[in-house]
Design an enzyme around this catalytic site. Structure first.
Site, mmCIF file in Angstrom:
data_model
loop_
_atom_site.group_PDB
_atom_site.id
_atom_site.type_symbol
_atom_site.label_atom_id
_atom_site.label_comp_id
_atom_site.label_asym_id
_atom_site.label_seq_id
_atom_site.Cartn_x
_atom_site.Cartn_y
_atom_site.Cartn_z
ATOM 1 N N CYS A 85 0.769 -1.051 -0.025
ATOM 2 C CA CYS A 85 -0.056 0.118 0.060
ATOM 3 C C CYS A 85 0.894 1.461 -0.001
ATOM 4 O O CYS A 85 0.712 2.172 -0.937
ATOM 5 C CB CYS A 85 -0.846 -0.019 1.228
ATOM 6 S SG CYS A 85 -2.205 1.167 1.123
ATOM 7 N N CYS A 86 1.800 1.429 0.705
ATOM 8 C CA CYS A 86 2.815 2.328 0.858
ATOM 9 C C CYS A 86 3.411 2.726 -0.301
ATOM 10 O O CYS A 86 3.814 3.695 -0.965
ATOM 11 C CB CYS A 86 3.752 2.244 2.006
ATOM 12 S SG CYS A 86 3.217 2.517 3.758
ATOM 13 N N CYS A 136 -1.137 8.645 6.900
ATOM 14 C CA CYS A 136 -2.125 8.311 6.269
ATOM 15 C C CYS A 136 -3.460 8.102 7.497
ATOM 16 O O CYS A 136 -3.040 7.535 8.540
ATOM 17 C CB CYS A 136 -2.298 7.405 5.280
ATOM 18 S SG CYS A 136 -1.102 7.348 3.740
ATOM 19 N N CYS A 195 -3.684 4.659 9.049
ATOM 20 C CA CYS A 195 -2.531 3.998 9.382
ATOM 21 C C CYS A 195 -1.884 4.866 10.477
ATOM 22 O O CYS A 195 -0.773 4.505 10.871
ATOM 23 C CB CYS A 195 -1.689 3.672 8.313
ATOM 24 S SG CYS A 195 -2.009 2.679 7.254
ATOM 25 N N CYS A 214 7.780 3.792 5.853
ATOM 26 C CA CYS A 214 6.810 3.692 4.862
ATOM 27 C C CYS A 214 7.561 2.841 3.549
ATOM 28 O O CYS A 214 6.772 2.428 2.744
ATOM 29 C CB CYS A 214 6.232 5.030 4.167
ATOM 30 S SG CYS A 214 7.475 6.003 3.619
#
Length: 241
Positions: free
Chosen positions: A124-125, A205, A208, A231
């Protein structure tokens, strides 16, 4: 890695080590000014517009408000961060802020349920932040980061100047702790990110990032319970040979 790129990586690491030895112990403003002088037209400042971002942005604007500032909008940021970004840009007169991020169509395909952060936070990162930033930094030889040694165990040995596989990275505030950051913000009457007062000393984010209890590591609220502390942007180091 090819021999040519391997040689480039080693040369970059040596250049970074030499520059760190020369300017790494100087005051943050001096390090920043030297970075701008050493990499004219090839330097960008990358900012999250997070809890402590105003300090470095203020220093940079005081020297040259036209310095390119890269802001990665992952499409999952807090609304407060987006508003804070707009407020700081206006307040400091930043003239070249470049907002980058993943394409919405790409993320709808890769993360249709907006739940990738739960099942594979590293990917995702990578999709939302690492790849867009890497593309944005292609025109530059060096970039400025806001990292500091006090922030996390992964940053305790952070050099003010270092290299990764593609760039020189300069962290003018590496030696500063929370007291210096707070004192600078107060001395220059800089606005504080609105989430700081709500217990968010480190802001990423929204899905998170959680609040941090007194006495916890400032980054304890990032990816809480997932064994993840970075990240991915700062985990690729160039080999020094």
């Amino acid at each position: 890695m090819s021999r040519a790129s391997d040689a480039d990586s080693q040369s970059r690491a040596q250049q970074a080590a030499a520059l760190d030895a020369e300017i790494g112990q100087l005051a943050p403003e001096v390090i920043l000014r030297e970075a701008m002088a050493r990499f004219p037209g090839e330097l960008a400042l990358v900012s999250s517009f997070g809890a402590e971002s105003a300090v470095l942005l203020h220093m940079a604007a005081h020297i040259d408000r036209h310095l390119p500032v890269v802001f990665v909008d992952t499409l999952r940021l807090f609304p407060e961060t987006l508003a804070y970004c707009d407020a700081l840009v206006a307040r400091l007169g930043l003239a070249d802020v470049r907002t980058v991020g993943p394409q919405r169509a790409v993320m709808e395909q890769a993360d249709p349920w907006h739940a990738l952060f739960r099942v594979d936070p590293d990917r995702c990162c990578h999709l939302r932040k690492v790849e867009p930033l890497a593309e944005a930094l292609v025109p530059f030889a060096a970039w400025i980061t806001g990292r500091k040694r006090y922030q996390a165990t992964t940053r305790t040995t952070l050099a003010a100047v270092e290299a990764d596989a593609t760039h020189i990275k300069i962290s003018p505030l590496a030696a500063w702790g929370a007291p210096e950051i707070t004192a600078y913000m107060q001395a220059h009457d800089l606005p504080v990110h609105p989430l700081v007062a709500q217990g968010y000393p480190s802001i990423g984010c929204a899905p998170c990032t959680t609040q941090v209890a007194p006495g916890e590591d400032p980054r304890a609220g990032r990816w809480r319970g997932q064994g993840k502390v970075e990240c991915g942007i700062h985990v690729s180091a160039a080999r020094s040979g």
